[in-house]
Write an enzyme that holds these catalytic residues in place. Structure first.
Site, PDB file in Angstrom:
ATOM      1  N   ASP A  30       0.850  -1.191   0.000  1.00 43.58           N
ATOM      2  CA  ASP A  30       0.000   0.000   0.000  1.00 43.58           C
ATOM      3  C   ASP A  30       0.890   1.247   0.000  1.00 43.58           C
ATOM      4  O   ASP A  30       1.886   1.328   0.716  1.00 43.58           O
ATOM      5  CB  ASP A  30      -0.923  -0.001   1.231  1.00 43.58           C
ATOM      6  CG  ASP A  30      -2.061   1.004   1.094  1.00 43.58           C
ATOM      7  OD1 ASP A  30      -3.215   0.571   0.964  1.00 43.58           O
ATOM      8  OD2 ASP A  30      -1.790   2.232   1.105  1.00 43.58           O
ATOM      9  N   ILE A  31       0.492   2.226  -0.787  1.00 44.98           N
ATOM     10  CA  ILE A  31       1.289   3.442  -0.948  1.00 44.98           C
ATOM     11  C   ILE A  31       1.283   4.311   0.318  1.00 44.98           C
ATOM     12  O   ILE A  31       2.193   5.122   0.530  1.00 44.98           O
ATOM     13  CB  ILE A  31       0.772   4.240  -2.169  1.00 44.98           C
ATOM     14  CG1 ILE A  31       1.852   5.114  -2.773  1.00 44.98           C
ATOM     15  CG2 ILE A  31      -0.491   5.024  -1.851  1.00 44.98           C
ATOM     16  CD1 ILE A  31       1.484   5.687  -4.130  1.00 44.98           C
ATOM     17  N   GLU A  95     -12.219   3.754  -1.244  1.00 44.48           N
ATOM     18  CA  GLU A  95     -11.765   4.842  -2.123  1.00 44.48           C
ATOM     19  C   GLU A  95     -11.386   4.365  -3.514  1.00 44.48           C
ATOM     20  O   GLU A  95     -11.530   5.098  -4.484  1.00 44.48           O
ATOM     21  CB  GLU A  95     -10.551   5.553  -1.491  1.00 44.48           C
ATOM     22  CG  GLU A  95     -10.934   6.411  -0.293  1.00 44.48           C
ATOM     23  CD  GLU A  95      -9.720   6.948   0.455  1.00 44.48           C
ATOM     24  OE1 GLU A  95      -8.604   6.939  -0.112  1.00 44.48           O
ATOM     25  OE2 GLU A  95      -9.885   7.346   1.620  1.00 44.48           O
ATOM     26  N   HIS A 100     -10.304  -5.028  -3.322  1.00 49.63           N
ATOM     27  CA  HIS A 100      -8.972  -5.339  -2.789  1.00 49.63           C
ATOM     28  C   HIS A 100      -9.069  -5.746  -1.334  1.00 49.63           C
ATOM     29  O   HIS A 100      -9.917  -5.248  -0.598  1.00 49.63           O
ATOM     30  CB  HIS A 100      -8.033  -4.142  -2.938  1.00 49.63           C
ATOM     31  CG  HIS A 100      -8.600  -2.855  -2.402  1.00 49.63           C
ATOM     32  ND1 HIS A 100      -9.502  -2.103  -3.110  1.00 49.63           N
ATOM     33  CD2 HIS A 100      -8.407  -2.212  -1.227  1.00 49.63           C
ATOM     34  CE1 HIS A 100      -9.838  -1.044  -2.392  1.00 49.63           C
ATOM     35  NE2 HIS A 100      -9.200  -1.084  -1.243  1.00 49.63           N
ATOM     36  N   HIS A 102      -7.053  -5.628   2.159  1.00 46.81           N
ATOM     37  CA  HIS A 102      -5.934  -5.054   2.904  1.00 46.81           C
ATOM     38  C   HIS A 102      -5.383  -6.166   3.797  1.00 46.81           C
ATOM     39  O   HIS A 102      -6.148  -6.767   4.559  1.00 46.81           O
ATOM     40  CB  HIS A 102      -6.399  -3.918   3.817  1.00 46.81           C
ATOM     41  CG  HIS A 102      -6.938  -2.718   3.102  1.00 46.81           C
ATOM     42  ND1 HIS A 102      -6.191  -1.574   2.888  1.00 46.81           N
ATOM     43  CD2 HIS A 102      -8.159  -2.470   2.566  1.00 46.81           C
ATOM     44  CE1 HIS A 102      -6.933  -0.667   2.260  1.00 46.81           C
ATOM     45  NE2 HIS A 102      -8.128  -1.184   2.051  1.00 46.81           N
TER      46      HIS A 102
END
Ligand code: AMP
Ligand code: ZN
Length: 115
Positions: A30-31, A95, A100, A102
């Site tokens: 994750d960014i 968002e 996806h 996490h």
């Protein structure tokens, strides 16, 4: 060309720190990590959210969950525990509308939720 950021990662149009990839799924960091380890695991097929899964997706869902275990082991967070979260829709704060998971761990997560 897709406007979806995760499709762009799948198609290698934008970079990501990819830690696993096969024909069906991809996992990348994750960014904006919310824990010491924060990885996103996605099906390569563009699926808007968890709500949009259909019966035909059962194999990829099962594959993804099993790979999450393997990835957790590979990253050394399996024994200490981890959290898998799938935000779905407005109230969850989703968002990115390409479904996806996490994968969070590497430290006590407490009440941390992925928002
Ligand atoms: P969600 O709020 O559940 O939709 O989660 C979207 C996640 O995608 C957030 O944790 C973002 O930090 C992450 N994210 C957005 N863009 C990127 C990107 N280009 N590479 C990696 N992670 C991203
Ligand atoms: Zn997409």
């Amino acid at each position: 060309m897709s406007e979806c950021v995760f499709c762009k990662i799948v198609n290698k149009e934008i970079p990501a720190d990819i830690i696993y990839e096969d024909e069906q799924i991809m996992a990348f960091k994750d960014i904006a990590p919310q824990a010491k380890v924060h990885v996103l695991i996605i099906p390569k097929e563009h699926i808007h959210s968890n709500l949009y899964f259909e019966g035909r997706h059962k194999p990829v869902i099962g594959h993804l969950i099993l790979k999450a275990n393997e990835i957790a082991k590979k990253l050394g967070i399996a024994d200490t525990g981890y959290r898998l979260i799938v935000n779905t829709g407005k109230h969850s704060g989703q968002e990115v509308f390409h479904v996806h998971w996490h994968l969070l761990g590497g430290e006590p997560l407490g009440r941390l939720v992925c928002k």
